[in-house]
Design a protein around this motif. Structure first.
Motif, short mmCIF file in Angstrom:
data_model
loop_
_atom_site.label_atom_id
_atom_site.label_comp_id
_atom_site.label_asym_id
_atom_site.label_seq_id
_atom_site.Cartn_x
_atom_site.Cartn_y
_atom_site.Cartn_z
N LYS A 18 -0.29 -18.94 0.86
CA LYS A 18 0.38 -17.65 0.68
C LYS A 18 1.49 -17.67 -0.37
CE LYS A 18 -0.63 -16.08 5.33
NZ LYS A 18 -0.08 -15.56 6.58
N ARG B 288 3.39 -11.33 -2.71
CA ARG B 288 2.16 -10.80 -2.13
C ARG B 288 2.17 -10.82 -0.59
NH1 ARG B 288 -2.56 -13.40 -0.45
NH2 ARG B 288 -1.75 -15.37 -1.22
N CYS B 289 2.59 -11.89 0.01
CA CYS B 289 2.54 -12.03 1.48
C CYS B 289 3.93 -11.94 2.10
CB CYS B 289 1.87 -13.35 1.84
SG CYS B 289 0.14 -13.43 1.37
N ALA C 163 5.75 -6.59 -0.42
CA ALA C 163 4.53 -6.30 -1.15
C ALA C 163 4.23 -4.81 -1.10
CB ALA C 163 3.37 -7.09 -0.57
N HIS C 164 3.85 -4.28 -2.23
CA HIS C 164 3.50 -2.86 -2.34
C HIS C 164 1.99 -2.77 -2.19
CE1 HIS C 164 4.30 1.26 -3.40
NE2 HIS C 164 3.46 1.22 -4.40
N THR C 165 1.53 -2.28 -1.06
CA THR C 165 0.11 -2.33 -0.74
C THR C 165 -0.78 -1.48 -1.65
OG1 THR C 165 0.44 -0.61 0.92
CG2 THR C 165 0.50 -2.90 1.67
N GLU C 166 -0.24 -0.46 -2.26
CA GLU C 166 -1.07 0.41 -3.09
C GLU C 166 -1.46 -0.23 -4.41
OE1 GLU C 166 1.30 3.93 -3.16
OE2 GLU C 166 1.30 3.94 -0.98
N ASP C 167 -0.58 -1.01 -5.00
CA ASP C 167 -0.89 -1.67 -6.27
C ASP C 167 -0.05 -2.94 -6.37
OD1 ASP C 167 -1.53 -2.46 -8.80
OD2 ASP C 167 -0.87 -0.64 -9.80
N LEU C 168 -0.66 -4.07 -5.98
CA LEU C 168 0.07 -5.33 -5.98
C LEU C 168 0.48 -5.77 -7.38
CD1 LEU C 168 -1.91 -7.42 -3.35
CD2 LEU C 168 0.44 -6.63 -3.18
N PRO D 41 4.25 -3.21 -8.59
CA PRO D 41 5.14 -2.72 -7.53
C PRO D 41 6.32 -1.95 -8.12
CG PRO D 41 5.44 -5.07 -7.87
CD PRO D 41 4.31 -4.66 -8.75
N LYS E 239 11.26 -2.54 -5.10
CA LYS E 239 10.60 -3.57 -4.28
C LYS E 239 10.77 -4.95 -4.92
CE LYS E 239 8.27 -1.35 -0.96
NZ LYS E 239 8.22 -1.71 0.44
#
Length: 131
Positions: free
Chosen positions: A51, A85-86, A90-95, A98, A102
């Motif tokens: 991770k 990422r983990c 982390a911005h889930t819509e566009d990794l 971000p 964030k």
């Protein structure tokens, strides 16, 4: 190879996260070859997946790791190999893109976690009178 060549000719990069996943037990290898460490890739995980988390998100024992590292011949700055990422940042819509807030929050949090590891390392270096 490590047993064949002298330390001044052949060393290792110790990757804390990969060791935590792939080498069982990782600590035995780390302790056996601690005087051959030339470079570090410090990152955390839960031992199931690579991770590349900042310290204290996973299950690596940073106190124990820094104690062994401080007793080794390694004498360069600590080097962290981390990503957001983990993490909760982390911005889930566009990794890949971000929002700036964030990124800033992640960087602040990651810095504080890395400083904490560095303080462990310095503590053990002083205790062993290496600095």
């Amino acid at each position: 190879l490590l047993a064949t060549y002298p330390a001044e000719r052949f060393g290792i990069t110790f990757d804390a996260g990969h060791s935590h996943i792939y080498i069982s037990p990782g600590w035995e290898f780390f302790c056996k070859w601690k005087d051959r460490i030339l470079a570090l890739h410090l990152h955390d995980n839960d031992s199931t997946e690579d991770k590349h988390q900042p310290p204290f998100y996973g299950s690596i024992d940073w106190d124990a790791l820094t104690k062994v590292l401080a007793s080794s011949t390694y004498n360069a700055p600590l080097s962290f190999e981390i990503g957001m990422r983990c993490t909760p940042f982390a911005h889930t819509e566009d990794l890949r893109n971000p929002p700036p807030e964030k990124i800033e929050a992640f960087m602040t949090d990651a810095y504080e976690r890395c400083v904490r590891v560095h303080k462990f390392f310095e503590f053990y270096q002083k205790k062993l009178k290496k600095i």
